[in-house]
Design an enzyme around this catalytic site. Structure first.
Site, PDB file in Angstrom:
ATOM      1  N   SER A  24       2.958  -1.847  10.320  1.00 45.41           N
ATOM      2  CA  SER A  24       4.407  -1.897  10.524  1.00 45.41           C
ATOM      3  C   SER A  24       5.029  -3.262  10.226  1.00 45.41           C
ATOM      4  CB  SER A  24       4.765  -1.442  11.943  1.00 45.41           C
ATOM      5  OG  SER A  24       4.323  -0.110  12.169  1.00 45.41           O
TER       6      SER A  24
ATOM      7  N   GLU B 185      -5.785  -4.553  10.616  1.00 50.13           N
ATOM      8  CA  GLU B 185      -4.766  -3.535  10.849  1.00 50.13           C
ATOM      9  C   GLU B 185      -5.081  -2.787  12.143  1.00 50.13           C
ATOM     10  OE1 GLU B 185      -2.906  -2.543   6.638  1.00 50.13           O
ATOM     11  OE2 GLU B 185      -4.138  -0.938   7.434  1.00 50.13           O
TER      12      GLU B 185
ATOM     13  N   HIS C 232      -9.653   1.449   4.582  1.00 50.27           N
ATOM     14  CA  HIS C 232      -8.418   1.639   5.344  1.00 50.27           C
ATOM     15  C   HIS C 232      -8.698   2.620   6.480  1.00 50.27           C
ATOM     16  CE1 HIS C 232      -4.360   2.790   6.424  1.00 50.27           C
ATOM     17  NE2 HIS C 232      -3.959   1.682   5.836  1.00 50.27           N
TER      18      HIS C 232
ATOM     19  N   ASN D 292       0.872  -1.176   0.000  1.00 50.80           N
ATOM     20  CA  ASN D 292       0.000   0.000   0.000  1.00 50.80           C
ATOM     21  C   ASN D 292       0.908   1.224   0.000  1.00 50.80           C
ATOM     22  OD1 ASN D 292      -1.836   2.024   0.450  1.00 50.80           O
ATOM     23  ND2 ASN D 292      -2.334   1.399   2.553  1.00 50.80           N
ATOM     24  N   TRP D 293       1.069   1.799  -1.183  1.00 48.56           N
ATOM     25  CA  TRP D 293       1.974   2.951  -1.281  1.00 48.56           C
ATOM     26  C   TRP D 293       1.412   4.195  -0.603  1.00 48.56           C
ATOM     27  CZ3 TRP D 293       4.849   3.610  -6.649  1.00 48.56           C
ATOM     28  CH2 TRP D 293       5.845   2.624  -6.738  1.00 48.56           C
ATOM     29  N   LYS D 294       0.098   4.188  -0.319  1.00 48.03           N
ATOM     30  CA  LYS D 294      -0.558   5.402   0.194  1.00 48.03           C
ATOM     31  C   LYS D 294      -0.243   6.537  -0.785  1.00 48.03           C
ATOM     32  CE  LYS D 294      -0.385   3.365   4.747  1.00 48.03           C
ATOM     33  NZ  LYS D 294      -0.336   3.524   6.207  1.00 48.03           N
TER      34      LYS D 294
ATOM     35  N   GLU E 246      -7.136   5.017   7.590  1.00 48.35           N
ATOM     36  CA  GLU E 246      -6.883   6.430   7.256  1.00 48.35           C
ATOM     37  C   GLU E 246      -8.101   7.043   6.572  1.00 48.35           C
ATOM     38  OE1 GLU E 246      -3.149   5.807   5.243  1.00 48.35           O
ATOM     39  OE2 GLU E 246      -2.268   5.263   7.174  1.00 48.35           O
TER      40      GLU E 246
ATOM     41  N   GLY F 218       2.144   2.509  10.856  1.00 47.82           N
ATOM     42  CA  GLY F 218       3.144   3.543  10.634  1.00 47.82           C
ATOM     43  C   GLY F 218       3.852   3.995  11.897  1.00 47.82           C
TER      44      GLY F 218
ATOM     45  N   GLY G  88       2.640  -1.112   4.293  1.00 51.30           N
ATOM     46  CA  GLY G  88       2.717   0.299   3.930  1.00 51.30           C
ATOM     47  C   GLY G  88       4.149   0.741   3.713  1.00 51.30           C
ATOM     48  N   GLY G  89       4.749   1.289   4.752  1.00 53.13           N
ATOM     49  CA  GLY G  89       6.091   1.865   4.659  1.00 53.13           C
ATOM     50  C   GLY G  89       7.116   0.962   3.983  1.00 53.13           C
TER      51      GLY G  89
HETATM   52  C1  G2H Z   1      -1.066   0.058   7.615  1.00 55.56           C
HETATM   53  C2  G2H Z   1       0.067  -0.311   6.741  1.00 55.56           C
HETATM   54  C3  G2H Z   1      -0.382  -0.518   5.324  1.00 55.56           C
HETATM   55  P1  G2H Z   1       2.431   0.497   7.590  1.00 55.56           P
HETATM   56  O1  G2H Z   1      -1.680   1.263   7.171  1.00 55.56           O
HETATM   57  O2  G2H Z   1      -1.732  -0.503   5.053  1.00 55.56           O
HETATM   58  O3  G2H Z   1       1.031   0.707   6.767  1.00 55.56           O
HETATM   59  O4  G2H Z   1       2.980  -0.803   7.129  1.00 55.56           O
HETATM   60  O5  G2H Z   1       3.288   1.664   7.172  1.00 55.56           O
HETATM   61  O6  G2H Z   1       2.108   0.502   9.048  1.00 55.56           O
END
Ligand code: G2H
Length: 240
Positions: free
Chosen positions: A203, A159, A88, A10-12, A90, A165, A224-225
């Site tokens: 995360s 999640e 999501h 998920n690149w957001k 967010e 994040g 995500g990240g």
């Molecule tokens: C949760 C996730 C991907 P991350 O939002 O959807 O992001 O891995 O950065 O916590």
């Protein structure tokens, strides 16, 4: 875990065309798992055609009309998206998406032939007050109520909001506990409960992925990240 695993990035609202072309040329074929990259919608068309499937990060529940800024499922399909993240946290938080609206979007996504990756998960105060199952159960009930027909196509992503994040991952045991609860709720609605993929998100990194994937009811990850760097994303896929 004998089920086919899925790793969805998920690149957001991150990335650019150069980064995308780097992913397209560097990510190898993974035969035994589903690898999906959910990029900003404007990049979907460019993302198609590499060794991964492409997904959107949201969709409108409407087919067309006066919804400035929104993007319909048929438009996303035209660009080549096959998956779509729905609900999501967010979007639930920043755009006030309710359980019911999320469920309607998931239903429409299924009707349009998409694989919806529908997110559920509790905020910190709910975890601390011990009402996780009640909270996630309500989110799930809304989804199951509308998506009964095609449950085998659905993907659920758990999640926990406090782990998103923040660098604070749920422990494999904490995640497994909620995944098992989700599986038991699915079982009440469908004989296909064991075929529905339940991804963990929050995360996930190349360091913690393996122990999460070792859990019985964790069928992959929404990342995500760590999906912004091809090397870490690749390692997570290798662990799946
Ligand atoms: C949760 C996730 C991907 P991350 O939002 O959807 O992001 O891995 O950065 O916590």
């Amino acid at each position: 875990n004998s089920k086919r695993m899925m790793v969805a990035g998920n690149w957001k609202m991150n990335g650019n065309l150069e980064m995308l072309s780097h992913f397209k040329s560097s990510l190898p074929v993974f035969e035994n798992i589903d690898v999906v990259l959910c990029v900003p919608s404007v990049y979907i068309k460019e993302a198609v055609g590499a060794n991964f499937s492409v997904g959107a990060q949201d969709c409108s529940e409407h087919e067309s009309g006066a919804y400035t800024g929104d993007i319909s499922l048929s438009m996303l399909a035209e660009l080549g998206a096959e998956h779509v993240i729905i609900g999501h946290s967010e979007r639930r938080q920043a755009y006030s998406e309710t359980n019911e609206r999320v469920a309607i979007k998931a239903e429409k996504a299924l009707e349009n032939g998409f694989v919806p990756i529908v997110c559920v998960g509790e905020p910190l105060e709910v975890r601390e007050s011990g009402n996780v199952f009640e909270f996630v159960g309500e989110q799930l009930a809304a989804i199951l109520n509308r998506c009964k027909q095609q449950l085998d196509k659905l993907v659920i992503a758990y999640e926990p909001i406090w782990a998103i994040g923040t660098g604070k991952t749920a422990s494999p045991e904490q995640a497994q506990e909620v995944h098992a609860f989700i599986r038991s709720e699915l079982k009440k609605s469908s004989e296909l409960y064991s075929q529905i993929s339940i991804l963990y998100g929050g995360s996930v990194t190349d360091v913690n992925a393996a122990e999460l994937f070792a859990q019985h009811d964790i069928d992959g990850a929404l990342v995500g990240g760590a999906s912004l760097k091809v090397d870490s994303f690749k390692i997570i896929c290798e662990h799946a």
